[in-house]
Scaffold this motif. Structure first.
Motif, short mmCIF file in Angstrom:
data_model
loop_
_atom_site.label_atom_id
_atom_site.label_comp_id
_atom_site.label_asym_id
_atom_site.label_seq_id
_atom_site.Cartn_x
_atom_site.Cartn_y
_atom_site.Cartn_z
N TYR A 69 0.40 20.10 -18.26
CA TYR A 69 0.75 21.08 -19.27
C TYR A 69 1.51 22.22 -18.61
O TYR A 69 1.45 22.41 -17.39
N ASP A 70 2.21 22.99 -19.45
CA ASP A 70 2.79 24.25 -19.00
C ASP A 70 1.88 25.40 -19.38
O ASP A 70 1.62 26.30 -18.59
N LEU A 71 1.39 25.34 -20.62
CA LEU A 71 0.41 26.29 -21.12
C LEU A 71 -0.80 25.51 -21.63
O LEU A 71 -0.66 24.38 -22.11
N VAL A 72 -1.98 26.13 -21.54
CA VAL A 72 -3.17 25.50 -22.08
C VAL A 72 -4.14 26.60 -22.52
O VAL A 72 -4.20 27.67 -21.89
N TYR A 73 -4.84 26.36 -23.60
CA TYR A 73 -5.89 27.29 -24.02
C TYR A 73 -7.16 26.91 -23.26
O TYR A 73 -7.69 25.82 -23.39
N ASP A 74 -7.65 27.82 -22.43
CA ASP A 74 -8.79 27.51 -21.57
C ASP A 74 -9.47 28.82 -21.17
O ASP A 74 -9.16 29.88 -21.74
N ALA A 75 -10.37 28.77 -20.21
CA ALA A 75 -11.11 29.96 -19.81
C ALA A 75 -11.48 29.89 -18.33
O ALA A 75 -11.58 28.80 -17.74
N TYR A 76 -11.68 31.05 -17.75
CA TYR A 76 -12.24 31.21 -16.42
C TYR A 76 -13.64 31.81 -16.57
O TYR A 76 -13.99 32.29 -17.65
N PRO A 77 -14.45 31.80 -15.52
CA PRO A 77 -15.75 32.45 -15.64
C PRO A 77 -15.61 33.96 -15.61
O PRO A 77 -14.71 34.50 -14.97
N ALA A 78 -16.51 34.63 -16.29
CA ALA A 78 -16.56 36.08 -16.20
C ALA A 78 -17.03 36.48 -14.80
O ALA A 78 -17.83 35.78 -14.17
N ILE A 79 -16.51 37.58 -14.31
CA ILE A 79 -16.82 38.03 -12.95
C ILE A 79 -17.82 39.19 -13.01
O ILE A 79 -17.54 40.23 -13.61
N LEU A 80 -18.96 38.99 -12.40
CA LEU A 80 -19.96 40.04 -12.31
C LEU A 80 -20.37 40.33 -10.88
O LEU A 80 -20.85 41.41 -10.57
N GLY A 81 -20.21 39.37 -10.01
CA GLY A 81 -20.62 39.55 -8.63
C GLY A 81 -19.92 38.57 -7.73
O GLY A 81 -19.10 37.78 -8.16
N VAL A 82 -20.28 38.63 -6.47
CA VAL A 82 -19.57 37.89 -5.43
C VAL A 82 -20.23 36.54 -5.19
O VAL A 82 -21.45 36.43 -5.16
N GLY A 83 -19.41 35.52 -4.99
CA GLY A 83 -19.92 34.20 -4.64
C GLY A 83 -18.83 33.34 -4.04
O GLY A 83 -17.64 33.54 -4.32
#
Length: 650
Positions: free
Chosen positions: A525-539
């Motif tokens: 794809y060139d574009l896709v509707y998706d998500a990343y995880p929310a960032i709250l801390g380090v890992g």
């Protein structure tokens, strides 16, 4: 790193938002009780400090003492029984959610436990604090102060559903199975960090960690490896990387009961579950059965709910929430609508750019395409004004970057040197543009977008299509799941219409869920509707989501982001030794990701929208970090009988 089974995003989308690598601890606002005394520290050989504890957090602070009776937010007297049923859209052809092959059934990892405990489907447990983990299969753990190794001492009473004991040999086998037959990005990352595992006895296992690397997400990484039966795998010859409709026995409170491919799947509470009386489980796992009904599209699922084909629904469609719940069952009170507290940050969903596509190598093109999205018109015209614009990967939390960097964050960014663009040190954190609420095509933003495209060398031809100097037209393919809600589909269609008016040849390609999964895995794809995880801390999981090391093939990095600046921030963040340092680093990471413009952020809602038949109950005060409908809600038998007597339910 998040619990392994939840990393298989394509088969277990619902597990995405609560990544274990992104739990940041209290940052002071949670009012945690510092209980280092609960983790006894002893001297070994006169020079090495060994920590022994019933749980783990990176900083050593645990809210719940060793003799805790149950989590504070549960109802310890919640009755057991009844059924909760949910609807989902799509298909499944596998009961193995750990393979790239096939589409795993909903909740198909629910049978499996790990050394440290969690909620159903990967939800945090406890859900009233971040970054704290308590023993489940393990009754205690010990590790040296430098976190160079960890030993888990397992509960000898733990059993798989077939009655066989869960031993350290099963944990070793499961760890190695993931390395050998799991996702490549996972195996590559873990081998670098965990070079050795040693079974000390039938119920004790030791993991060694590589010298000279961050101690982040090491103990919790191995603590959340799912426990699979070595005996079953060896006897059946099954593989982790295959699609199959068989399951290995799990040790969890629920077992697979029955399934009908692409129609439904049912999980049944194990009456002989070994861990029923553990403090960690008191007031939890209350339903006798969990049933999932499958539907071909979102509208069919909604109508199925109103008809009583399933009984609980989390609503994400603003139009339905505002106008759809008008049936006699709602008017009579048989179905109730509730807005419930959501203490988690908004999931960073949006329209993601495939940065491996040459057309998006120029940030000006990404800027121009972004300007075609009109949140204000979309929210007012399609979403009844119920959403808010999302800008951050840490939306609404104390680690969200705001304004111009200053203080500790500015010093942190400056310490990284020339790798940080000068404008990031002097400009405010990127926020979405504003648009006209009155008309979909905002001419002011369109002029800005067209100027950017002109600067980038994409001139408009006589036919209205933009081409570069070689005469190649500017074409974009936008991959979209055809089973998505109508409101989301409409919003994306309007976005595409605006992009087309900029002279870009864009196609919104709607494909069925199975094709969507396959194409997304292959990054087709060139574009896709998706998500990343929310960032709250380090890992260390940051490297798979945002880092360069696995950017070409990681399933968890749909943009294919490979940024030296982001890599440097992640590396520095993993060395944070205090909560204050961690807060600073996470804030800088949020700022950097927004600067890189890997997605067009869309919207979010601050509360859970839920609808259910009025036979379910939950604690008066919900914990901030989990809704808990499958975890600590319970069934009211008298209310259920009344619904059936009235004809609202069959």
């Amino acid at each position: 790193m998040r619990k392994t089974q939840n990393q298989y995003k394509a088969q277990a989308r619902a597990q995405a938002a609560r990544d274990r690598t992104t739990r940041w601890g209290a940052l002071g606002i949670l009012g945690l009780i510092i209980t280092l005394a609960l983790a006894s520290m002893v001297r070994a050989d006169g020079h090495e400090t060994i920590i022994k504890s019933h749980g783990f957090s990176f900083y050593g602070d645990l809210k719940y003492a060793e003799d805790y009776p149950h989590f504070d937010y549960v109802n310890p007297d919640a009755p057991k029984g009844g059924e909760i049923s949910l609807g989902t859209v799509g298909t499944f052809d596998s009961l193995n959610p750990y393979s790239r092959k096939g589409r795993g059934a909903a909740l198909s990892s629910v049978m499996y436990e790990s050394l440290l405990g969690e909620g159903v489907n990967g939800a945090p447990a406890p859900a009233d604090v971040y970054g704290e983990y308590y023993g489940l299969l393990a009754e205690r753990l010990e590790y040296d102060e430098g976190k160079n190794w960890v030993i888990f001492h397992m509960r000898p009473e733990a059993r798989f559903s077939d009655g066989t004991p869960v031993t350290a040999h099963d944990i070793e086998f499961s760890h190695n199975l993931l390395l050998d037959q799991g996702l490549k990005s996972y195996g590559d990352a873990v081998r670098k960090r965990i070079p050795k595992v040693e079974v000390l006895s039938d119920h004790s296992i030791k993991f060694y960690f590589t010298e000279g690397i961050s101690r982040r997400s090491l103990i919790d990484q191995v603590g959340f490896v799912p426990a699979w039966s070595k005996k079953w795998y060896e006897e059946t010859g099954a593989r982790l990387d295959e699609s199959r409709l068989t399951t290995s026995p799990g040790s969890g409170p629920y077992m697979l009961d029955s399934f009908d491919v692409n129609r439904r799947i049912i999980y049944k509470r194990n009456p002989d579950y070994w861990g029923n009386d553990l403090p960690l489980n008191v007031g939890r796992n209350n339903f006798d059965t969990i049933r999932i009904e499958y539907f071909g599209d979102a509208e069919a699922a909604f109508q199925g709910f109103l008809a009583g084909e399933f009984t609980y629904r989390t609503e994400n469609d603003s139009k339905k929430w505002a106008t759809g719940y008008t049936s006699p069952k709602v008017e009579s009170g048989a179905i109730v609508q509730r807005e419930l507290r959501d203490g988690t940050p908004a999931t960073p969903s949006g329209i993601i750019f495939n940065l491996n596509r040459p057309v998006f190598a120029d940030k000006r093109v990404r800027e121009a395409v972004s300007l075609a999205y009109n949140f204000e018109w979309t929210n007012a015209s399609l979403q009844y004004g119920l959403f808010k614009p999302r800008s951050s990967f840490s939306q609404g939390t104390p680690v969200m970057a705001n304004g111009v960097p200053e203080g500790a964050e500015l010093e942190f960014l400056q310490s990284l040197g020339d790798i940080v663009p000068p404008e990031m040190l002097t400009e405010e954190a990127r926020v979405p543009h504003t648009s006209s609420e009155e008309r979909l095509f905002d001419r002011r933003n369109a002029r800005k977008a067209m100027a950017l495209l002109d600067e980038a060398g994409w001139a408009v031809g006589d036919d209205g299509i933009r081409r570069n100097a070689d005469g190649t037209p500017l074409k974009i393919n936008f991959l979209f799941n055809s089973s998505s809600p109508d409101t989301l589909s409409g919003a994306m269609e309007n976005f595409v219409s605006n992009v087309q008016k900029l002279g870009i040849d864009i196609t919104l390609e709607k494909v069925d869920p199975s094709q969507y999964t396959s194409r997304e895995r292959d990054r087709d794809y060139d574009l896709v509707y998706d998500a990343y995880p929310a960032i709250l801390g380090v890992g260390t999981g940051f490297r798979q989501f945002f880092g360069s090391e696995a950017s070409e093939f990681s399933l968890f990095n749909p943009a294919g982001l490979a940024s030296p600046m982001v890599d440097a921030i992640i590396d520095a963040a993993l060395e944070a030794q205090t909560r204050e340092e961690e807060t600073t680093a996470v804030m800088a990471l949020d700022r950097a990701l927004r600067h890189e413009l890997i997605m067009i952020p869309l919207w979010y809602k601050p509360n859970h929208w839920v609808a259910f038949y009025d036979m379910y109950e939950f604690p008066d005060v919900l914990p901030p970090y989990a809704l808990g409908q499958l975890d600590f809600w319970w069934y009211n038998e008298e209310k259920a009988a009344a619904l059936k007597a009235s004809g609202a339910l069959r």
